[in-house]
Design a protein around this motif. Structure first.
Motif, PDB file in Angstrom:
ATOM      1  N   THR A  97      12.428   3.443 -11.452  1.00  0.00           N
ATOM      2  CA  THR A  97      11.040   3.806 -11.293  1.00  0.00           C
ATOM      3  C   THR A  97      10.659   4.051 -10.103  1.00  0.00           C
ATOM      4  N   PHE A  98      11.402   3.587  -8.987  1.00  0.00           N
ATOM      5  CA  PHE A  98      10.886   3.492  -7.622  1.00  0.00           C
ATOM      6  C   PHE A  98      11.226   4.763  -6.862  1.00  0.00           C
ATOM      7  N   GLN A  99      10.137   4.919  -5.985  1.00  0.00           N
ATOM      8  CA  GLN A  99      10.054   6.101  -5.198  1.00  0.00           C
ATOM      9  C   GLN A  99       9.547   5.736  -3.801  1.00  0.00           C
ATOM     10  N   GLU A 100      10.264   5.465  -2.842  1.00  0.00           N
ATOM     11  CA  GLU A 100       9.638   5.448  -1.486  1.00  0.00           C
ATOM     12  C   GLU A 100       8.741   6.653  -0.953  1.00  0.00           C
ATOM     13  N   GLU A 101       7.838   6.228  -0.165  1.00  0.00           N
ATOM     14  CA  GLU A 101       6.817   6.967   0.241  1.00  0.00           C
ATOM     15  C   GLU A 101       7.611   7.916   1.533  1.00  0.00           C
ATOM     16  N   LEU A 102       7.390   9.132   1.404  1.00  0.00           N
ATOM     17  CA  LEU A 102       8.226  10.150   2.402  1.00  0.00           C
ATOM     18  C   LEU A 102       7.435  10.276   3.551  1.00  0.00           C
ATOM     19  N   PRO A 103       8.043  10.256   4.768  1.00  0.00           N
ATOM     20  CA  PRO A 103       7.136  10.606   6.085  1.00  0.00           C
ATOM     21  C   PRO A 103       6.988  11.973   5.991  1.00  0.00           C
ATOM     22  N   ASN A 104       7.478  13.009   5.286  1.00  0.00           N
ATOM     23  CA  ASN A 104       6.881  14.537   5.515  1.00  0.00           C
ATOM     24  C   ASN A 104       6.568  14.895   4.147  1.00  0.00           C
ATOM     25  N   VAL A 105       6.037  14.044   3.280  1.00  0.00           N
ATOM     26  CA  VAL A 105       5.275  14.352   2.040  1.00  0.00           C
ATOM     27  C   VAL A 105       4.101  13.369   1.943  1.00  0.00           C
ATOM     28  N   PRO A 106       2.872  13.890   2.586  1.00  0.00           N
ATOM     29  CA  PRO A 106       1.699  13.147   2.356  1.00  0.00           C
ATOM     30  C   PRO A 106       1.258  13.139   1.090  1.00  0.00           C
ATOM     31  N   PRO A 107       1.069  11.763   0.649  1.00  0.00           N
ATOM     32  CA  PRO A 107       0.306  11.833  -0.861  1.00  0.00           C
ATOM     33  C   PRO A 107      -1.044  12.539  -1.016  1.00  0.00           C
ATOM     34  N   PRO A 164       0.895  -1.302  -0.037  1.00  0.00           N
ATOM     35  CA  PRO A 164      -0.083  -0.118   0.130  1.00  0.00           C
ATOM     36  C   PRO A 164       0.947   1.260  -0.136  1.00  0.00           C
ATOM     37  N   SER A 165       1.911   1.273   0.728  1.00  0.00           N
ATOM     38  CA  SER A 165       2.756   2.333   0.604  1.00  0.00           C
ATOM     39  C   SER A 165       3.426   2.726  -0.529  1.00  0.00           C
ATOM     40  N   HIS A 166       3.905   1.681  -1.578  1.00  0.00           N
ATOM     41  CA  HIS A 166       4.415   1.906  -2.724  1.00  0.00           C
ATOM     42  C   HIS A 166       3.300   2.552  -3.472  1.00  0.00           C
ATOM     43  N   HIS A 167       1.862   1.978  -3.414  1.00  0.00           N
ATOM     44  CA  HIS A 167       0.976   2.332  -4.457  1.00  0.00           C
ATOM     45  C   HIS A 167       0.387   3.715  -4.151  1.00  0.00           C
ATOM     46  N   ARG A 168       0.677   3.884  -2.985  1.00  0.00           N
ATOM     47  CA  ARG A 168      -0.029   5.449  -2.607  1.00  0.00           C
ATOM     48  C   ARG A 168       0.863   6.122  -3.234  1.00  0.00           C
ATOM     49  N   VAL A 169       2.222   6.046  -3.272  1.00  0.00           N
ATOM     50  CA  VAL A 169       3.116   6.951  -4.081  1.00  0.00           C
ATOM     51  C   VAL A 169       2.722   7.075  -5.680  1.00  0.00           C
ATOM     52  N   HIS A 170       2.403   5.901  -6.088  1.00  0.00           N
ATOM     53  CA  HIS A 170       2.027   5.934  -7.467  1.00  0.00           C
ATOM     54  C   HIS A 170       0.692   6.606  -7.795  1.00  0.00           C
ATOM     55  N   HIS A 171      -0.303   6.619  -6.859  1.00  0.00           N
ATOM     56  CA  HIS A 171      -1.440   7.410  -7.123  1.00  0.00           C
ATOM     57  C   HIS A 171      -1.277   8.897  -6.744  1.00  0.00           C
ATOM     58  N   ALA A 172      -0.314   9.440  -6.200  1.00  0.00           N
ATOM     59  CA  ALA A 172      -0.132  10.828  -6.093  1.00  0.00           C
ATOM     60  C   ALA A 172       0.131  11.536  -6.924  1.00  0.00           C
ATOM     61  N   ILE A 173      -0.071  12.961  -6.800  1.00  0.00           N
ATOM     62  CA  ILE A 173       0.217  13.988  -7.942  1.00  0.00           C
ATOM     63  C   ILE A 173       1.264  14.866  -7.303  1.00  0.00           C
TER      64      ILE A 173
END
Length: 424
Positions: free
Chosen positions: A217-227, A186-195
Protein backbone atom coordinates in the motif's frame (compact mmCIF):
# COMPACT_ATOMS: atom_id res chain seq x y z
CA UNK A 1 -9.47 8.47 33.27
CA UNK A 2 -8.00 10.91 35.80
CA UNK A 3 -4.40 10.16 34.73
CA UNK A 4 -5.17 10.70 31.06
CA UNK A 5 -6.94 13.93 31.93
CA UNK A 6 -3.82 15.16 33.72
CA UNK A 7 -1.68 14.21 30.71
CA UNK A 8 -3.95 16.25 28.43
CA UNK A 9 -3.67 19.34 30.61
CA UNK A 10 0.01 19.27 29.62
CA UNK A 11 -0.36 18.01 26.04
CA UNK A 12 -3.17 20.36 24.96
CA UNK A 13 -1.27 23.64 25.49
CA UNK A 14 1.78 22.08 23.82
CA UNK A 15 -0.22 21.02 20.74
CA UNK A 16 -1.92 24.42 20.54
CA UNK A 17 1.45 26.20 20.75
CA UNK A 18 2.91 24.03 17.98
CA UNK A 19 -0.12 24.58 15.74
CA UNK A 20 0.13 28.35 16.18
CA UNK A 21 3.88 28.25 15.65
CA UNK A 22 3.42 26.41 12.34
CA UNK A 23 0.74 28.93 11.31
CA UNK A 24 3.03 31.83 12.22
CA UNK A 25 5.83 30.28 10.14
CA UNK A 26 3.49 29.84 7.18
CA UNK A 27 2.16 33.39 7.49
CA UNK A 28 5.41 35.29 8.02
CA UNK A 29 7.97 33.15 6.19
CA UNK A 30 6.06 31.33 3.45
CA UNK A 31 3.42 34.08 2.98
CA UNK A 32 0.66 31.48 3.10
CA UNK A 33 -2.93 32.45 3.82
CA UNK A 34 -3.96 32.08 7.46
CA UNK A 35 -7.17 30.02 7.27
CA UNK A 36 -8.39 30.52 10.81
CA UNK A 37 -11.80 28.84 10.51
CA UNK A 38 -10.34 25.60 9.19
CA UNK A 39 -7.76 25.59 11.99
CA UNK A 40 -10.36 26.28 14.68
CA UNK A 41 -12.58 23.52 13.30
CA UNK A 42 -9.65 21.08 13.48
CA UNK A 43 -8.69 22.08 17.00
CA UNK A 44 -12.31 21.95 18.10
CA UNK A 45 -12.52 18.40 16.76
CA UNK A 46 -9.58 17.64 19.03
CA UNK A 47 -11.62 18.99 21.93
CA UNK A 48 -14.50 16.60 21.25
CA UNK A 49 -12.22 13.60 20.83
CA UNK A 50 -10.29 14.34 24.03
CA UNK A 51 -13.55 14.55 26.02
CA UNK A 52 -14.66 11.19 24.62
CA UNK A 53 -11.32 9.54 25.41
CA UNK A 54 -10.91 10.99 28.91
CA UNK A 55 -14.44 9.98 29.89
CA UNK A 56 -13.93 6.49 28.44
CA UNK A 57 -16.99 6.62 26.18
CA UNK A 58 -16.25 3.33 24.44
CA UNK A 59 -16.16 -0.36 25.24
CA UNK A 60 -14.07 -3.25 23.97
CA UNK A 61 -15.75 -6.47 22.86
CA UNK A 62 -12.60 -8.44 23.63
CA UNK A 63 -10.41 -6.75 26.24
CA UNK A 64 -6.64 -6.85 26.00
CA UNK A 65 -6.40 -7.84 29.65
CA UNK A 66 -8.55 -10.93 28.98
CA UNK A 67 -6.28 -11.88 26.08
CA UNK A 68 -3.18 -11.62 28.28
CA UNK A 69 -4.72 -13.73 31.06
CA UNK A 70 -5.91 -16.51 28.77
CA UNK A 71 -3.59 -16.51 25.77
CA UNK A 72 -0.07 -15.68 26.99
CA UNK A 73 2.36 -18.31 25.66
CA UNK A 74 5.66 -16.83 26.81
CA UNK A 75 6.11 -13.88 29.15
CA UNK A 76 8.86 -11.49 28.10
CA UNK A 77 10.68 -10.27 31.21
CA UNK A 78 13.13 -7.73 29.75
CA UNK A 79 11.84 -4.22 30.43
CA UNK A 80 13.27 -2.78 27.23
CA UNK A 81 11.89 -5.58 25.07
CA UNK A 82 8.46 -5.33 26.67
CA UNK A 83 8.14 -1.71 25.58
CA UNK A 84 9.57 -2.38 22.12
CA UNK A 85 7.10 -5.23 21.57
CA UNK A 86 4.24 -3.06 22.81
CA UNK A 87 5.18 -0.20 20.48
CA UNK A 88 5.60 -2.41 17.40
CA UNK A 89 2.37 -4.30 18.18
CA UNK A 90 0.45 -1.04 18.52
CA UNK A 91 1.90 0.17 15.24
CA UNK A 92 0.95 -2.99 13.34
CA UNK A 93 -2.52 -2.80 14.88
CA UNK A 94 -2.76 0.85 13.85
CA UNK A 95 -1.82 -0.01 10.27
CA UNK A 96 -4.40 -2.80 10.02
CA UNK A 97 -7.24 -0.78 11.58
CA UNK A 98 -6.32 2.24 9.48
CA UNK A 99 -6.35 0.21 6.28
CA UNK A 100 -9.75 -1.28 7.14
CA UNK A 101 -11.13 2.21 7.78
CA UNK A 102 -10.18 3.13 4.22
CA UNK A 103 -11.48 -0.11 2.75
CA UNK A 104 -14.91 -0.79 4.31
CA UNK A 105 -17.92 1.52 4.22
CA UNK A 106 -18.96 1.20 7.86
CA UNK A 107 -15.48 1.75 9.26
CA UNK A 108 -14.83 4.80 7.08
CA UNK A 109 -17.33 6.77 9.17
CA UNK A 110 -15.00 6.82 12.20
CA UNK A 111 -12.05 7.97 10.11
CA UNK A 112 -13.57 10.48 7.66
CA UNK A 113 -13.27 13.28 10.22
CA UNK A 114 -9.48 13.00 10.15
CA UNK A 115 -9.40 13.55 6.37
CA UNK A 116 -12.15 16.16 6.23
CA UNK A 117 -9.89 19.23 6.29
CA UNK A 118 -9.05 20.55 2.85
CA UNK A 119 -5.75 21.79 4.26
CA UNK A 120 -2.81 19.77 5.53
CA UNK A 121 -1.25 21.08 8.71
CA UNK A 122 -0.57 20.23 12.33
CA UNK A 123 -4.11 21.28 13.27
CA UNK A 124 -5.70 18.64 11.03
CA UNK A 125 -3.81 15.97 12.98
CA UNK A 126 -6.21 16.72 15.84
CA UNK A 127 -9.30 15.93 13.78
CA UNK A 128 -10.09 12.67 15.53
CA UNK A 129 -13.22 10.56 15.81
CA UNK A 130 -16.00 10.59 18.38
CA UNK A 131 -18.24 8.25 16.37
CA UNK A 132 -16.74 4.95 17.49
CA UNK A 133 -18.16 3.58 20.73
CA UNK A 134 -17.22 -0.09 20.41
CA UNK A 135 -13.65 -1.30 19.90
CA UNK A 136 -13.67 -4.35 17.64
CA UNK A 137 -9.99 -4.75 16.85
CA UNK A 138 -8.23 -5.39 20.13
CA UNK A 139 -7.58 -8.82 18.63
CA UNK A 140 -4.89 -7.22 16.46
CA UNK A 141 -2.81 -6.79 19.64
CA UNK A 142 -2.52 -10.57 19.76
CA UNK A 143 1.32 -10.61 19.29
CA UNK A 144 1.77 -8.53 22.45
CA UNK A 145 -0.75 -10.65 24.36
CA UNK A 146 0.96 -13.91 23.37
CA UNK A 147 4.22 -12.52 24.76
CA UNK A 148 2.58 -11.46 28.02
CA UNK A 149 2.98 -7.69 27.67
CA UNK A 150 1.08 -6.25 30.64
CA UNK A 151 -2.00 -4.08 30.01
CA UNK A 152 -0.40 -1.24 32.00
CA UNK A 153 2.50 -1.21 29.51
CA UNK A 154 0.07 -0.88 26.61
CA UNK A 155 -1.70 1.90 28.54
CA UNK A 156 1.60 3.79 28.89
CA UNK A 157 2.82 3.26 25.33
CA UNK A 158 -0.51 3.92 23.55
CA UNK A 159 -0.65 7.70 24.24
CA UNK A 160 3.01 8.03 23.27
CA UNK A 161 2.34 6.16 20.03
CA UNK A 162 -0.64 8.43 19.33
CA UNK A 163 1.18 11.69 20.11
CA UNK A 164 4.11 10.60 17.90
CA UNK A 165 1.77 10.81 14.88
CA UNK A 166 1.27 14.54 15.29
CA UNK A 167 4.47 16.01 13.84
CA UNK A 168 4.26 14.73 10.28
CA UNK A 169 1.04 16.59 9.41
CA UNK A 170 2.81 19.48 7.70
CA UNK A 171 3.68 20.76 4.24
CA UNK A 172 6.79 22.56 5.49
CA UNK A 173 9.07 19.52 5.82
CA UNK A 174 10.35 17.96 2.61
CA UNK A 175 11.72 14.48 2.06
CA UNK A 176 13.99 13.20 4.83
CA UNK A 177 16.58 10.98 3.16
CA UNK A 178 17.14 7.55 4.67
CA UNK A 179 14.26 8.05 7.13
CA UNK A 180 11.84 7.83 4.18
CA UNK A 181 12.60 4.10 4.06
CA UNK A 182 11.87 3.45 7.75
CA UNK A 183 9.34 5.79 9.35
CA UNK A 184 6.25 7.69 8.23
CA UNK A 185 7.40 11.15 7.16
CA UNK A 186 5.46 14.28 6.19
CA UNK A 187 5.97 13.36 2.54
CA UNK A 188 4.42 9.92 3.07
CA UNK A 189 1.50 11.33 4.99
CA UNK A 190 0.80 14.09 2.48
CA UNK A 191 0.19 11.25 0.03
CA UNK A 192 -2.16 9.58 2.50
CA UNK A 193 -4.31 12.69 2.94
CA UNK A 194 -4.51 13.43 -0.78
CA UNK A 195 -7.52 12.75 -3.01
CA UNK A 196 -5.49 12.58 -6.23
CA UNK A 197 -6.22 9.26 -7.99
CA UNK A 198 -2.50 8.40 -7.80
CA UNK A 199 -2.49 8.78 -4.03
CA UNK A 200 -5.92 7.62 -2.88
CA UNK A 201 -5.90 5.07 -0.03
CA UNK A 202 -2.13 4.74 0.22
CA UNK A 203 0.40 4.93 3.09
CA UNK A 204 -1.66 3.73 6.06
CA UNK A 205 1.34 3.38 8.37
CA UNK A 206 1.38 5.34 11.62
CA UNK A 207 5.01 5.29 12.77
CA UNK A 208 6.73 2.73 10.54
CA UNK A 209 6.29 2.93 6.75
CA UNK A 210 7.57 -0.66 6.56
CA UNK A 211 4.03 -2.08 6.84
CA UNK A 212 2.92 -0.27 3.67
CA UNK A 213 5.94 -1.51 1.75
CA UNK A 214 5.41 -5.03 3.08
CA UNK A 215 1.67 -5.20 2.30
CA UNK A 216 1.66 -3.28 -0.99
CA UNK A 217 0.00 0.00 0.00
CA UNK A 218 3.00 2.30 -0.36
CA UNK A 219 3.07 5.29 -2.70
CA UNK A 220 5.86 7.83 -2.92
CA UNK A 221 5.04 11.54 -3.22
CA UNK A 222 5.57 12.38 -6.89
CA UNK A 223 7.34 15.63 -7.83
CA UNK A 224 4.88 16.35 -10.67
CA UNK A 225 1.68 15.48 -8.75
CA UNK A 226 1.05 18.00 -5.94
CA UNK A 227 -1.28 16.52 -3.30
CA UNK A 228 -4.82 17.90 -3.06
CA UNK A 229 -6.32 17.38 0.38
CA UNK A 230 -9.78 16.52 1.73
CA UNK A 231 -12.36 13.82 1.10
CA UNK A 232 -14.06 13.03 -2.19
CA UNK A 233 -17.47 13.75 -0.63
CA UNK A 234 -16.67 17.16 0.92
CA UNK A 235 -17.89 17.76 4.45
CA UNK A 236 -18.93 21.37 3.68
CA UNK A 237 -19.17 22.25 7.36
CA UNK A 238 -16.88 23.39 10.17
CA UNK A 239 -18.99 21.46 12.71
CA UNK A 240 -16.89 18.43 13.81
CA UNK A 241 -19.85 16.67 15.42
CA UNK A 242 -21.75 16.74 12.14
CA UNK A 243 -18.70 15.56 10.20
CA UNK A 244 -18.32 12.59 12.54
CA UNK A 245 -21.68 11.18 11.48
CA UNK A 246 -22.10 12.36 7.87
CA UNK A 247 -20.99 9.11 6.26
CA UNK A 248 -23.04 7.01 8.68
CA UNK A 249 -26.13 9.09 7.84
CA UNK A 250 -25.48 8.52 4.13
CA UNK A 251 -25.27 4.76 4.71
CA UNK A 252 -28.49 4.76 6.74
CA UNK A 253 -30.36 6.66 4.02
CA UNK A 254 -28.96 4.46 1.24
CA UNK A 255 -29.88 1.29 3.14
CA UNK A 256 -33.40 2.66 3.68
CA UNK A 257 -33.98 3.59 0.04
CA UNK A 258 -32.33 0.52 -1.50
CA UNK A 259 -34.93 -1.79 -3.07
CA UNK A 260 -32.86 -4.95 -2.67
CA UNK A 261 -32.60 -6.51 0.79
CA UNK A 262 -29.21 -7.80 -0.24
CA UNK A 263 -28.06 -4.21 -0.84
CA UNK A 264 -29.56 -3.05 2.44
CA UNK A 265 -27.33 -5.53 4.23
CA UNK A 266 -24.15 -5.51 2.20
CA UNK A 267 -23.78 -1.73 1.90
CA UNK A 268 -22.18 -1.66 5.36
CA UNK A 269 -19.40 -4.09 4.38
CA UNK A 270 -18.74 -3.06 0.79
CA UNK A 271 -15.67 -1.01 -0.24
CA UNK A 272 -15.69 2.58 0.94
CA UNK A 273 -17.91 4.76 -1.25
CA UNK A 274 -19.98 1.90 -2.70
CA UNK A 275 -23.70 2.65 -3.09
CA UNK A 276 -26.60 0.53 -4.41
CA UNK A 277 -27.07 1.23 -8.12
CA UNK A 278 -30.75 2.20 -7.83
CA UNK A 279 -30.06 4.60 -4.96
CA UNK A 280 -27.13 6.22 -6.76
CA UNK A 281 -29.39 6.94 -9.74
CA UNK A 282 -32.28 8.44 -7.77
CA UNK A 283 -30.19 10.17 -5.10
CA UNK A 284 -26.89 11.20 -6.70
CA UNK A 285 -24.32 12.53 -4.25
CA UNK A 286 -21.81 15.30 -4.79
CA UNK A 287 -18.32 13.90 -5.27
CA UNK A 288 -15.14 15.60 -6.35
CA UNK A 289 -14.41 14.17 -9.78
CA UNK A 290 -11.51 16.49 -10.59
CA UNK A 291 -9.28 17.18 -7.56
CA UNK A 292 -7.60 20.05 -9.39
CA UNK A 293 -10.82 21.96 -9.99
CA UNK A 294 -13.16 22.28 -7.04
CA UNK A 295 -14.07 25.08 -4.65
CA UNK A 296 -12.86 24.62 -1.09
CA UNK A 297 -15.33 25.17 1.72
CA UNK A 298 -14.85 28.73 2.96
CA UNK A 299 -17.97 30.64 4.06
CA UNK A 300 -17.35 34.34 4.36
CA UNK A 301 -16.99 35.80 7.84
CA UNK A 302 -16.50 39.30 9.18
CA UNK A 303 -13.56 40.28 11.35
CA UNK A 304 -15.92 40.68 14.30
CA UNK A 305 -17.33 37.19 13.83
CA UNK A 306 -13.84 35.74 13.65
CA UNK A 307 -12.88 37.49 16.91
CA UNK A 308 -15.99 36.08 18.60
CA UNK A 309 -15.26 32.55 17.36
CA UNK A 310 -11.70 32.84 18.71
CA UNK A 311 -13.17 33.83 22.07
CA UNK A 312 -15.54 30.85 22.08
CA UNK A 313 -12.69 28.54 21.11
CA UNK A 314 -10.42 29.77 23.92
CA UNK A 315 -13.30 29.77 26.41
CA UNK A 316 -13.89 26.09 25.57
CA UNK A 317 -10.20 25.47 26.16
CA UNK A 318 -10.53 26.90 29.69
CA UNK A 319 -13.55 24.70 30.43
CA UNK A 320 -11.69 21.62 29.20
CA UNK A 321 -8.72 22.51 31.38
CA UNK A 322 -11.05 22.74 34.38
CA UNK A 323 -12.74 19.43 33.56
CA UNK A 324 -9.55 17.45 32.87
CA UNK A 325 -7.70 18.88 35.86
CA UNK A 326 -10.53 18.21 38.35
CA UNK A 327 -12.11 14.93 37.24
CA UNK A 328 -11.94 13.34 40.70
CA UNK A 329 -13.39 16.42 42.42
CA UNK A 330 -16.21 16.87 39.92
CA UNK A 331 -17.05 13.16 40.20
CA UNK A 332 -19.69 10.96 38.65
CA UNK A 333 -22.07 11.55 36.92
CA UNK A 334 -21.18 15.24 36.74
CA UNK A 335 -18.12 14.68 34.55
CA UNK A 336 -20.40 13.25 31.85
CA UNK A 337 -22.82 16.17 32.19
CA UNK A 338 -19.88 18.55 31.89
CA UNK A 339 -18.66 16.69 28.80
CA UNK A 340 -22.13 16.88 27.26
CA UNK A 341 -22.23 20.63 27.88
CA UNK A 342 -18.88 21.04 26.09
CA UNK A 343 -20.25 19.10 23.11
CA UNK A 344 -23.25 21.43 23.01
CA UNK A 345 -20.95 24.47 23.25
CA UNK A 346 -18.85 23.19 20.35
CA UNK A 347 -21.94 22.41 18.26
CA UNK A 348 -23.33 25.89 18.86
CA UNK A 349 -20.34 28.00 17.88
CA UNK A 350 -19.34 25.81 14.93
CA UNK A 351 -22.88 26.23 13.58
CA UNK A 352 -22.23 29.97 13.80
CA UNK A 353 -18.96 29.43 11.90
CA UNK A 354 -21.06 27.77 9.19
CA UNK A 355 -23.33 30.83 9.16
CA UNK A 356 -26.32 28.71 10.09
CA UNK A 357 -29.25 30.80 11.33
CA UNK A 358 -30.21 28.02 13.72
CA UNK A 359 -27.01 28.74 15.65
CA UNK A 360 -29.04 31.08 17.86
CA UNK A 361 -31.37 28.22 18.78
CA UNK A 362 -28.47 26.01 19.83
CA UNK A 363 -26.95 28.93 21.71
CA UNK A 364 -30.16 29.54 23.67
CA UNK A 365 -30.49 25.83 24.53
CA UNK A 366 -26.85 25.74 25.67
CA UNK A 367 -27.15 28.81 27.87
CA UNK A 368 -30.46 27.79 29.44
CA UNK A 369 -28.84 24.45 30.28
CA UNK A 370 -25.89 26.32 31.77
CA UNK A 371 -28.12 28.34 34.07
CA UNK A 372 -30.02 25.17 35.03
CA UNK A 373 -26.76 23.42 35.96
CA UNK A 374 -25.67 26.32 38.16
CA UNK A 375 -29.09 26.41 39.81
CA UNK A 376 -29.08 22.67 40.55
CA UNK A 377 -25.45 22.50 41.76
CA UNK A 378 -25.13 25.86 43.44
CA UNK A 379 -22.09 26.77 41.34
CA UNK A 380 -20.27 25.75 38.14
CA UNK A 381 -19.01 22.21 38.87
CA UNK A 382 -17.14 23.22 42.02
CA UNK A 383 -15.24 26.07 40.34
CA UNK A 384 -16.10 28.46 43.19
CA UNK A 385 -13.74 26.49 45.40
CA UNK A 386 -10.92 27.58 43.11
CA UNK A 387 -12.14 31.06 42.18
CA UNK A 388 -14.97 32.77 44.04
CA UNK A 389 -15.94 34.75 40.95
CA UNK A 390 -16.06 31.78 38.54
CA UNK A 391 -19.80 31.06 38.77
CA UNK A 392 -20.72 34.72 38.33
CA UNK A 393 -18.43 34.87 35.30
CA UNK A 394 -20.19 31.86 33.79
CA UNK A 395 -23.61 33.48 34.25
CA UNK A 396 -22.41 36.69 32.62
CA UNK A 397 -20.99 34.63 29.76
CA UNK A 398 -24.33 32.86 29.19
CA UNK A 399 -26.15 36.18 28.83
CA UNK A 400 -23.54 37.86 26.63
CA UNK A 401 -23.09 34.79 24.46
CA UNK A 402 -26.81 34.72 23.67
CA UNK A 403 -26.89 38.42 22.83
CA UNK A 404 -23.76 38.36 20.67
CA UNK A 405 -24.83 35.26 18.74
CA UNK A 406 -28.24 36.82 18.14
CA UNK A 407 -26.48 39.92 16.79
CA UNK A 408 -24.45 37.94 14.26
CA UNK A 409 -27.45 35.88 13.16
CA UNK A 410 -29.69 38.94 12.76
CA UNK A 411 -27.28 41.44 11.23
CA UNK A 412 -24.91 39.21 9.25
CA UNK A 413 -26.17 35.70 8.59
CA UNK A 414 -29.80 36.63 7.94
CA UNK A 415 -28.61 38.59 4.90
CA UNK A 416 -27.01 35.51 3.30
CA UNK A 417 -30.31 34.23 1.94
CA UNK A 418 -32.42 36.73 -0.01
CA UNK A 419 -36.03 37.17 0.97
CA UNK A 420 -38.39 35.73 -1.65
CA UNK A 421 -41.22 38.09 -2.52
CA UNK A 422 -44.65 36.52 -2.63
CA UNK A 423 -46.58 37.36 -5.80
CA UNK A 424 -50.31 37.14 -5.99
Amino acid sequence: METYGKILTIAMPAFLALVLLEKAYGWFVKKDEFKAMDMISSLTSGYTNSVKDVLGLSISILSYEWMVIHWTVYKVESTVWVYIIAFVSLDLTGYLVHRMAHSINFFWNKHAIHHSSEEFNLACALRQSISSFVSLFTIFLLPAALLGVEPKVIAIVAPLHLFAQFWYHTVYIGKMGILEKIIVTPSHHRVHHAINPEYLDKNHGQIFIIWDKLFGTFQEELPNVPPVYGITRPANTWNPIKINFQHLWLLIKDAFYAQSWKDKFRIWFMPTGWRPADVAVHFPDKKIENPYNFEKYAPKSSQNLLIWIWFQFLFTFILLFHLFGNIAKIGMPNIFIYGGFIYLLVFSYTELMDRNRFAILWEIIKNILGFALIYSMGDWFGSSQLYTWATSAMMIYFVLSTIITAYFVWFEIRKDKPVVEMKY
